[in-house]
Design a protein around this motif. Structure first.
Motif, PDB file in Angstrom:
ATOM      1  N   LYS A 333     -40.032  -8.578 -15.297  1.00 19.09           N
ATOM      2  CA  LYS A 333     -41.293  -9.316 -15.311  1.00 19.09           C
ATOM      3  C   LYS A 333     -41.077 -10.745 -15.808  1.00 19.09           C
ATOM      4  O   LYS A 333     -41.650 -11.700 -15.255  1.00 19.09           O
ATOM      5  N   ALA A 355     -43.326  -9.039  -6.725  1.00 14.70           N
ATOM      6  CA  ALA A 355     -43.737  -7.946  -7.615  1.00 14.70           C
ATOM      7  C   ALA A 355     -43.362  -6.587  -7.028  1.00 14.70           C
ATOM      8  O   ALA A 355     -42.919  -5.687  -7.752  1.00 14.70           O
ATOM      9  N   VAL A 428     -48.838  -3.104  -9.985  1.00 13.76           N
ATOM     10  CA  VAL A 428     -48.618  -4.071  -8.898  1.00 13.76           C
ATOM     11  C   VAL A 428     -49.719  -3.939  -7.851  1.00 13.76           C
ATOM     12  O   VAL A 428     -50.235  -4.941  -7.342  1.00 13.76           O
TER      13      VAL A 428
END
Length: 785
Positions: A333, A355, A428
Motif C-alpha cells: 500500500k 490496487a 479494493v
C-alpha cells in the motif's frame, strides 16, 4: 508205605509253617496297630506347631507386602517434593520471560535476610529443563492415578490437591513457553533470492507486471505444478530452530492426547471444536469494518479445543501469520501511494488496476504464508499424532478429539490469513472498485456521479482480482486443508470454507462492477452544453467505452466465472448456458449507441439545418471511430494487445449507422443542385447588335449563380469548422460532398460562364469556378484535437 509217610511228614511240616506264619502275622498286626496309635498320638502333638508355622509364614508375607506398600506409598507421597522443583524452575523461567516480554522493570532490592531471595535469581531455561519438567509431569500423572485408586486413605485428598496444583503449574508453564517459542521463531516466509534476467535484476517484477503477464506466469506455473516457486516475492520457510523443535515436540508429547489433565479422557467431544467444522459458505458475511484488518468475526473467536497446548500453538502462530500478511499489505500500500505521488496526473497510472494488482500480490503472499505455516505444523504438531509407546511396550491410541483439535488449530491459523486476504480484496472493490458508490444522480444531491472511465477501470480491476482468485483459489484451498485422520467423514474446516467464500464474494463484487459500468454508460449525461461540443467531435463517452472494452477483453475466463454463477441484466442465463464475454461487450456497445443517439438529438436545437448537420457529423465521427478502433478491418488490426470484434452484429450495426448518418449529412449539400438547373434555349434572348443577354434572360442565369453562391457560402461557412476524427474520414467526406454537386456544377459553370449574362458584375457571379470549389472543399473540416 515209605512214600506215603514221606508225604504225610511234608504235610505236617507245611502245617506247622503255616501256623507259625499265622502267629507271626498276628504279632505284626498288633505291632501295626500300636504304631498307628503312636503315629496318631504324635500327629496330635505336631499339628499345632505346623499351624503356628503356617501362620508365621503368612504373617511374614503380609509384613513384606506391607513394607513394599509403605515404600511405594512413601514414594508417591514424596512425588510433590521430588517433582515440584523441576516444574517450579520451569515456571520461574516462564514468569521471567513474561516480565521481559511485558517490559517490566527489574525487581526492587530484596531483603538480605529473606530466605525467598533464591526464587528471584534469573533462570536461563534449557532444553534439559523442559525434559526434566516433562518427566516430572509423567510421574505426577502416575501418582495421581495411584491415589485415585486409594481414595479411602485419609491423606489422599490433600495429596490429590497438591498433585493437581503442581500439574496445572506445569501445563500452564509449558503452554506459555511453547507460545513464546512459536512467536519468537518469526514468520514462516523468507525473501526469495534475486533472479537476474537479461542482465538486470528482476527485483520488482510482480510490482509492475500487467494482468496478461500475471496470467501467463500463473498459467505456466500451474501447468508445471510449480506454483509456490513462481508466485510472490517470498518463499515458504520453516523458521523454528532445531533445539526449539525438540522442546516443542517434548512439550506436545508430554501434554499430547490427554496429558494436559489428570482425570480420565472425556468420552464426548469438547464443545469448542464444534464451530471449527461444517459451516456453510453462505453464512460467511462481512461483520467487521472495511479496512479494519478482518472480514468476519468467525476467525476472531478464541481457540478453545479442549487441549491447552494446541490452543497455545494456534493462538501463537495465528498472530505471526496474520502479522506476515498484514505487514506485506501495508508495504504494498505504501509503495502504491509513493507511485501515485510520483506519477500523479499520468494517464498510464490506473489507480484501480494498481490496487487490483497489489490485491493479487497479497493473495499470492497469502499462499506462501499458508504453505510456511503448514511446514511449521508438520514439524511441530504432526509428530504428536503418532501412536505413543509406553514403558510396558504397548502403544497408546491417539484420541480422535485430539486429532480433530490439531486440525482445528491449523485451520484457525491459516483462516486468519484467508480472512485478511478477503478484507484486502473487498476493500479494493469498495474503494477503488467503487461498488460502494452510486452510479447515477438519482440518489440525491450528494450522490457521487461515476464516470464511465472510472467504472471501466473498476470493472477491469475486479476481473483482474477474480482472475487471480480463480487461478490461485483451488491451490490455496488445498494448502488450507488438513485432514483429521480419525476415520470418520470429515467436514470442511473454517479455512476451507473461507477459501470458497473468497471466490463467491469476488464473483459477486465483480458482477457489481460490471453492472456499474453498464449503468454508467446508460446514465452518461446527455443534456447540457458541456456534453455537446460545437464541432461535433468524438464524444468522450465513445473513447471511454472503447477503452472499457479493451480493458475487459482480456478476461474471458474470469467473466465466464461471473456469468455462470450470477444472473446479469444482459444475460439472465446461468451455468453452461451463460453467455460469453462478447455478450457483455455487445451490451456496452448498444448502450453506447443509444446514448450517442440521445446526444445527437441535442444538436438539432441549433437553428436551421446547422443542428441537423452537426448531429449527423457527430454520429459519423463516433461510428467511424468505433469501427476503426474495434472493427475487424481497421488499418491497425495487427497492433499487439488490441481487441477486435469480428462478429457480424457489430459490423452491420456500426456500418449501417455510419452510412445512414453520412447520407443524412450529404443531403445538406443536395440543396446546391436546386440552383443548377438548365435554362431552356428559347428563354435566352440577346440584346440587339450585341452578344449580351437581355435583362430578363440574364436574370435567369444570375438567379441560379447567385443562389448557388449564397447557399454554398452559407453551408461552407457552417461546415468548415466541424471536426472530423480521422484524416481518412475527412478525405472521404470531402470527396463525397464534391460528388454531390460538383459534377453538375462543373457542367453548369462550363455552359453558362461563357455566356455574357451581366454587363458589369459577371465576374462576381462566376467567382467560384469548379477549381476554386475543389480548393475550398480541400480545406473543409478541421481535425479533432
Amino acid at each position: 508205605m515209605g512214600a506215603a509217610s514221606e508225604s504225610q511228614r511234608r504235610i505236617d511240616a507245611l502245617g506247622k509253617a503255616l501256623s507259625k506264619m499265622k502267629s507271626s502275622t498276628n504279632e505284626a498286626c498288633v505291632c501295626c496297630d500300636q504304631l498307628t496309635r503312636r503315629a496318631r498320638q504324635l500327629d496330635s502333638l505336631t499339628s499345632p506347631a505346623s499351624d503356628a508355622s503356617s501362620m508365621l509364614s503368612k504373617a511374614s508375607n503380609n509384613l513384606g507386602a506391607a513394607l513394599l506398600l509403605m515404600k511405594d506409598a512413601k514414594e508417591k507421597f514424596d512425588t510433590i517434593r521430588d517433582c515440584e522443583p523441576a516444574i517450579e524452575r520451569l515456571n520461574r523461567g516462564v514468569v521471567q520471560l513474561q516480565n521481559q516480554k511485558a517490559g517490566k522493570a527489574k525487581n526492587a532490592r530484596r531483603n538480605p535476610f529473606d530466605d525467598k531471595g533464591a526464587d528471584n535469581k534469573p533462570v536461563n531455561l534449557t532444553e534439559q529443563d523442559v525434559y526434566a519438567a516433562a518427566d516430572s509431569m509423567e510421574i505426577i500423572r502416575d501418582a495421581y492415578e495411584y491415589f485415585i485408586e486409594r481414595k479411602h486413605w485419609r491423606s489422599t485428598g490433600s495429596a490429590l490437591r497438591s498433585l493437581e496444583r503442581v500439574h496445572q503449574m506445569g501445563v500452564s508453564s509449558m503452554c506459555i513457553l511453547s507460545s513464546f517459542h512459536l512467536i519468537d521463531s518469526g514468520q514462516a516466509v523468507k525473501l526469495k533470492r534475486v533472479v537476474k534476467q537479461d542482465g538486470a535484476a528482476n527485483k520488482n517484477r510482480a510490482a509492475t507486471e500487467t494482468a496478461q503477464q500475471t496470467r501467463d506466469r500463473l498459467s505456466a506455473a500451474l501447468q508445471n505444478r510449480d506454483l509456490l516457486r513462481s508466485i510472490g516475492e517470498f518463499e515458504d520457510d520453516q523458521p523454528v530452530d532445531a533445539p526449539l523443535v525438540r522442546e516443542l515436540r517434548g512439550i506436545l508429547e508430554c501434554l499430547g492426547n490427554n496429558g494436559h489433565q489428570l482425570v480420565t479422557a472425556p468420552k464426548n467431544e469438547p464443545p469448542g471444536l464444534a464451530h471449527h467444522f461444517g459451516m456453510q459458505a453462505n453464512r460467511v458475511v462481512r461483520t467487521e469494518k472495511v479496512g479494519s484488518g478482518g472480514y468476519t468475526n468467525i476467525v476472531q473467536r478464541p481457540l478453545k479445543t479442549g487441549f491447552p497446548q494446541i490452543d497455545a500453538y494456534g493462538e501463537a502462530r495465528k498472530n505471526v501469520a496474520f502479522a506476515s500478511i498484514d505487514h506485506y499489505y501495508k508495504r504494498t500500500k505504501q509503495e502504491r501511494k509513493r507511485n501515485l505521488e510520483k506519477f500523479s496526473g499520468s494517464a498510464a497510472m490506473d489507480v484501480a488496476d494498481a490496487a487490483a494488482r497489489d490485491a493479487v500480490r497479497c493473495l499470492e503472499h497469502a499462499m506462501v504464508v499458508v504453505a510456511g505455516e503448514k511446514n511449521v505444523y508438520r514439524t511441530v504438531v504432526t509428530p504428536s499424532l503418532t501412536k505413543m509407546s509406553d514403558e510396558d511396550g504397548g502403544n497408546e491410541e491417539i484420541s480422535p478429539f485430539y486429532r480433530k483439535a490439531c486440525a482445528a488449530s491449523y485451520s484457525y491459523v491459516v483462516a486468519s490469513v484467508v480472512d485478511k486476504t478477503m478484507d484486502i480484496i473487498e476493500t479494493v472493490f469498495l474503494k477503488e472498485g467503487l461498488i460502494g458508490h452510486a452510479s447515477g444522480t438519482k440518489g440525491g444531491e450528494n450522490a457521487v456521479q461515476l464516470s464511465v472511465r472510472d467504472t471501466a477501470s473498476a470493472a477491469a480491476a475486479g476481473l483482474r482480482m477474480l482472475d487471480g482468485v480463480r487461478m490461485l483459489g483451488p491451490s490455496l484451498a488445498k494448502l488450507c486443508d488438513m485432514p483429521i485422520g480419525d476415520g470418520t467423514e470429515e467436514q470442511p474446516s473454517i479455512a476451507s470454507i473461507l477459501c470458497i467464500a473468497i471466490h463467491r464474494t469476488t464473483v459477486k463484487n465483480t458482477a457489481r462492477t460490471l453492472e456499474n459500468l453498464a449503468k454508467a454508460i446508460q446514465e452518461d449525461p446527455v443534456k447540457g452544453s458541456a456534453n455537446r461540443a460545437k464541432d461535433a467531435r468524438v464524444a468522450n463517452l465513445t473513447c471511454d467505452v472503447v477503452r472499457a472494452v479493451r480493458n475487459v477483453s482480456h478476461y474471458e475466463s474470469a467473466y465466464k466465472s461471473v456469468s455462470k454463477r450470477r444472473q446479469l441484466p444482459w444475460d439472465p442465463n446461468m451455468g453452461e448456458e451463460a453467455g460469453e464475454l462478447e455478450s457483455f461487450i455487445r451490451f456496452l456497445v448498444m448502450r453506447l449507441v443509444n446514448s450517442l443517439k440521445g446526444k445527437a438529438l441535442n444538436y438539432t436545437k441549433y437553428p436551421g439545418d446547422l443542428g441537423q448537420a452537426r448531429s449527423s457529423m457527430f454520429m459519423m465521427n463516433n461510428s467511424f471511430y468505433l469501427r476503426d478502433e474495434l472493427g475487424p478491418h481497421a488499418h491497425n488490426y495487427n497492433t499487439s494487445n488490441d481487441y477486435r470484434i469480428d462478429s457480424s452484429w457489430f459490423v452491420d450495426k456500426v456500418n449501417k449507422l455510419f452510412e445512414s448518418e453520412k447520407n443524412k449529412y450529404l443531403g445538406h449539400w443536395e440543396v446546391l443542385n436546386a440552383h443548377l438547373t438548365s435554362v431552356e434555349h428559347d428563354e435566352l434572348e440577346y440584346q440587339k447588335n450585341d452578344n449580351i443577354l437581355s435583362l430578363d434572360s440574364g436574370r435567369l442565369i444570375k438567379g441560379r449563380f447567385s443562389g448557388f453562391n449564397e447557399d454554398f457560402e452559407r453551408i461552407y461557412d457552417e461546415h468548415k469548422e466541424l471536426a472530423v476524427v480521422d484524416p481518412r474520414l475527412r478525405g472521404l467526406l470531402q470527396k463525397e460532398v464534391a460528388e454531390v454537386f460538383l459534377p453538375l456544377y462543373r457542367n453548369f459553370f462550363g455552359k453558362y460562364s461563357k455566356i455574357r449574362f451581366s454587363k458589369k458584375h459577371q465576374s462576381e457571379y462566376t467567382k467560384y469556378s469548379p477549381y476554386k470549389i475543389e480548393e475550398l472543399l480541400s480545406e473543409l473540416y478541421v481535425e479533432a484535437e
